[in-house]
Design an enzyme around this catalytic site. Structure first.
Site, mmCIF file in Angstrom:
data_model
loop_
_atom_site.group_PDB
_atom_site.id
_atom_site.type_symbol
_atom_site.label_atom_id
_atom_site.label_comp_id
_atom_site.label_asym_id
_atom_site.label_seq_id
_atom_site.Cartn_x
_atom_site.Cartn_y
_atom_site.Cartn_z
ATOM 1 N N LEU A 64 0.831 -1.205 0.000
ATOM 2 C CA LEU A 64 0.000 0.000 0.000
ATOM 3 C C LEU A 64 0.868 1.259 0.000
ATOM 4 O O LEU A 64 2.065 1.189 0.289
ATOM 5 C CB LEU A 64 -0.909 -0.025 1.228
ATOM 6 C CG LEU A 64 -1.869 -1.227 1.297
ATOM 7 C CD1 LEU A 64 -2.658 -1.198 2.597
ATOM 8 C CD2 LEU A 64 -2.807 -1.247 0.105
ATOM 9 N N PRO A 65 0.266 2.426 -0.292
ATOM 10 C CA PRO A 65 1.080 3.642 -0.425
ATOM 11 C C PRO A 65 1.831 4.058 0.845
ATOM 12 O O PRO A 65 3.034 4.314 0.784
ATOM 13 C CB PRO A 65 0.055 4.715 -0.825
ATOM 14 C CG PRO A 65 -1.082 3.966 -1.431
ATOM 15 C CD PRO A 65 -1.129 2.651 -0.718
ATOM 16 N N THR A 95 6.271 0.670 2.040
ATOM 17 C CA THR A 95 7.284 1.460 2.739
ATOM 18 C C THR A 95 6.553 2.373 3.715
ATOM 19 O O THR A 95 5.820 3.276 3.286
ATOM 20 C CB THR A 95 8.098 2.328 1.753
ATOM 21 O OG1 THR A 95 8.737 1.470 0.822
ATOM 22 C CG2 THR A 95 9.151 3.135 2.496
ATOM 23 N N LYS A 170 15.160 0.376 5.071
ATOM 24 C CA LYS A 170 14.605 1.019 3.874
ATOM 25 C C LYS A 170 14.696 2.547 3.977
ATOM 26 O O LYS A 170 15.086 3.232 3.024
ATOM 27 C CB LYS A 170 13.145 0.563 3.707
ATOM 28 C CG LYS A 170 12.366 1.236 2.605
ATOM 29 C CD LYS A 170 12.806 0.816 1.224
ATOM 30 C CE LYS A 170 12.058 1.605 0.153
ATOM 31 N NZ LYS A 170 12.589 1.427 -1.173
ATOM 32 N N LYS A 245 8.196 11.392 0.143
ATOM 33 C CA LYS A 245 7.537 10.619 1.208
ATOM 34 C C LYS A 245 8.588 9.893 2.049
ATOM 35 O O LYS A 245 8.548 9.909 3.283
ATOM 36 C CB LYS A 245 6.575 9.602 0.574
ATOM 37 C CG LYS A 245 5.949 8.647 1.569
ATOM 38 C CD LYS A 245 5.407 7.403 0.879
ATOM 39 C CE LYS A 245 5.719 6.182 1.696
ATOM 40 N NZ LYS A 245 5.485 4.928 1.024
HETATM 41 P P1 NAD Z 1 0.747 2.679 -6.114
HETATM 42 O O1 NAD Z 1 0.074 3.932 -5.672
HETATM 43 O O2 NAD Z 1 0.955 2.439 -7.565
HETATM 44 O O3 NAD Z 1 -0.043 1.399 -5.533
HETATM 45 C C1 NAD Z 1 -0.682 1.350 -4.307
HETATM 46 C C2 NAD Z 1 -2.022 0.670 -4.526
HETATM 47 O O4 NAD Z 1 -2.672 0.495 -3.273
HETATM 48 C C3 NAD Z 1 -2.969 1.499 -5.398
HETATM 49 O O5 NAD Z 1 -3.347 0.737 -6.527
HETATM 50 C C4 NAD Z 1 -4.155 1.798 -4.482
HETATM 51 O O6 NAD Z 1 -5.408 1.816 -5.148
HETATM 52 C C5 NAD Z 1 -4.066 0.647 -3.496
HETATM 53 N N1 NAD Z 1 -4.731 0.890 -2.234
HETATM 54 C C6 NAD Z 1 -4.669 1.965 -1.417
HETATM 55 N N2 NAD Z 1 -5.423 1.768 -0.321
HETATM 56 C C7 NAD Z 1 -5.980 0.545 -0.433
HETATM 57 C C8 NAD Z 1 -6.863 -0.223 0.364
HETATM 58 N N3 NAD Z 1 -7.328 0.220 1.535
HETATM 59 N N4 NAD Z 1 -7.219 -1.451 -0.073
HETATM 60 C C9 NAD Z 1 -6.765 -1.915 -1.254
HETATM 61 N N5 NAD Z 1 -5.928 -1.238 -2.058
HETATM 62 C C10 NAD Z 1 -5.555 -0.020 -1.655
HETATM 63 O O7 NAD Z 1 2.128 2.644 -5.322
HETATM 64 P P2 NAD Z 1 3.399 1.712 -5.634
HETATM 65 O O8 NAD Z 1 4.356 2.461 -6.490
HETATM 66 O O9 NAD Z 1 2.919 0.358 -6.018
HETATM 67 O O10 NAD Z 1 4.066 1.679 -4.177
HETATM 68 C C11 NAD Z 1 3.575 0.840 -3.152
HETATM 69 C C12 NAD Z 1 4.537 0.906 -1.981
HETATM 70 O O11 NAD Z 1 5.834 0.471 -2.413
HETATM 71 C C13 NAD Z 1 4.732 2.328 -1.421
HETATM 72 O O12 NAD Z 1 4.827 2.253 -0.032
HETATM 73 C C14 NAD Z 1 6.044 2.772 -2.069
HETATM 74 O O13 NAD Z 1 6.726 3.738 -1.262
HETATM 75 C C15 NAD Z 1 6.799 1.466 -2.131
HETATM 76 N N6 NAD Z 1 7.835 1.394 -3.173
HETATM 77 C C16 NAD Z 1 7.582 1.867 -4.429
HETATM 78 C C17 NAD Z 1 8.580 1.786 -5.401
HETATM 79 C C18 NAD Z 1 8.334 2.301 -6.800
HETATM 80 O O14 NAD Z 1 9.301 2.402 -7.571
HETATM 81 N N7 NAD Z 1 7.118 2.588 -7.201
HETATM 82 C C19 NAD Z 1 9.824 1.202 -5.091
HETATM 83 C C20 NAD Z 1 10.031 0.682 -3.813
HETATM 84 C C21 NAD Z 1 9.022 0.782 -2.858
#
Ligand code: NAD
Length: 291
Positions: A64-65, A95, A170, A245
């Protein structure tokens, strides 16, 4: 294995698809229908909500975000901990704040659940290629139970320590990355102002004591390297707002512990200025253009 996957975004979806490819049965839930459609098209079963997705799961993975999304998924009357059977192993890959990760895991433990924090490094390309690095916090038995699944989504699985330790690593890693990107950009701009070719400059420093990951693999100056965001208009990659973030998590964590992170704070301010100028969705290497 029966797995529930909550949060099928840019990272969660490709991670879930790698588990499907490995032959596991996945039930998924996300708030965004188009993500659920992509998941279903690859053989995943879509659930109407998180509790239904998790009902028969042996393992539940969340991606999740941010902290507040993880708290609301697991805690409270409608949260998973109040509605799931404690046999389910809980793995949060989001994260989030180390303190929140510890608090949610302590709540889970009090209700008889095993829970680990397992944030990742490697970005969307690593999620697709199953080459992520997992930084894991939790009890050894639980980490070992999760390991075969994590190995289907990543290449390096590190048990960092007790609950919250994965998030601590992280946060520290991404603070270095954010600072390193700013320092490397600054040095490249200085060289260019002196009339240097940025490629020559980068090649020489890559073999000198200023060498680092950003310079060698993710050069922020357009045209120096192919296949990195700086050579594609800073599209894709790891967004400025995600870096912001993570720096926020680092600064908040440091303040709670009276640890000193002056460069982390300065980096946070600089990325904030860059984001407010309308660059939040660009790759974080676009900070190269911050004047
Ligand atoms: P994203 O916003 O693409 O995906 C998050 C998903 O969670 C969304 O599709 C959203 O609709 C869903 N969501 C939110 N609340 C929800 C709920 N209550 N129930 C069900 N689904 C829900 O974000 P992301 O890029 O996939 O990142 C996810 C995590 O990974 C974050 O914490 C981010 O910091 C971490 N991260 C991201 C990257 C990157 O390159 N994108 C790299 C490493 C770590």
């Amino acid at each position: 294995m029966k797995i529930a996957f909550i949060g099928l975004g840019k990272m969660g979806l490709p991670m879930a698809l790698n588990l499907l490819k490995a032959g596991h049965q996945l039930t998924g839930y996300d708030l965004v229908k188009s993500q659920l459609d992509l998941f279903a098209a690859s053989g995943g079963t879509v659930a109407p909500d998180a509790n239904t997705a998790a009902k028969d799961a042996e393992v539940l993975i969340s991606m999740l975000p941010a902290s507040q999304h993880v708290q609301s998924l697991y805690l409270g009357e409608k949260g998973l901990l109040a509605n799931l059977k404690p046999k389910t192993l809980l793995i949060d890959c989001s994260t989030i704040s180390p303190k929140v990760a510890q608090a949610v895991a302590a709540n889970a433990k009090a209700k008889g659940f095993a829970m680990i924090d397992a944030p990742v490094s490697g970005g969307t390309a690593g999620a697709q290629a199953a080459t992520l690095t997992f930084m894991v916090g939790g009890d050894t038995n639980d980490v070992e139970r999760a390991r075969p699944l994590l190995e289907r989504m990543g290449q390096n699985i590190f048990h960092a320590g007790a609950s919250g330790a994965g998030q601590t690593v992280k946060v520290c890693n991404n603070m270095i990355l954010g600072i390193q990107m700013l320092g490397t950009s600054e040095a490249l701009r200085l060289g260019i102002a002196n009339g240097m070719d940025p490629k020559v400059l980068s090649d020489i420093i890559s073999k000198s004591s200023g060498r680092n990951w950003v310079l060698e693999l993710y050069n922020p100056c357009p045209g120096v390297m192919e296949n990195v965001p700086s050579s594609k208009g800073y599209a894709g990659g790891f967004g400025v707002d995600l870096m912001l973030k993570d720096l926020g998590l680092a600064v908040e964590n440091a303040e709670g512990l009276s640890a000193s992170v002056p460069l982390g704070k300065l980096a946070q301010q600089l990325y904030e200025t860059h984001s407010k100028a309308g660059n939040g969705q660009l790759d974080f290497s676009s900070v190269f253009n911050l004047k």
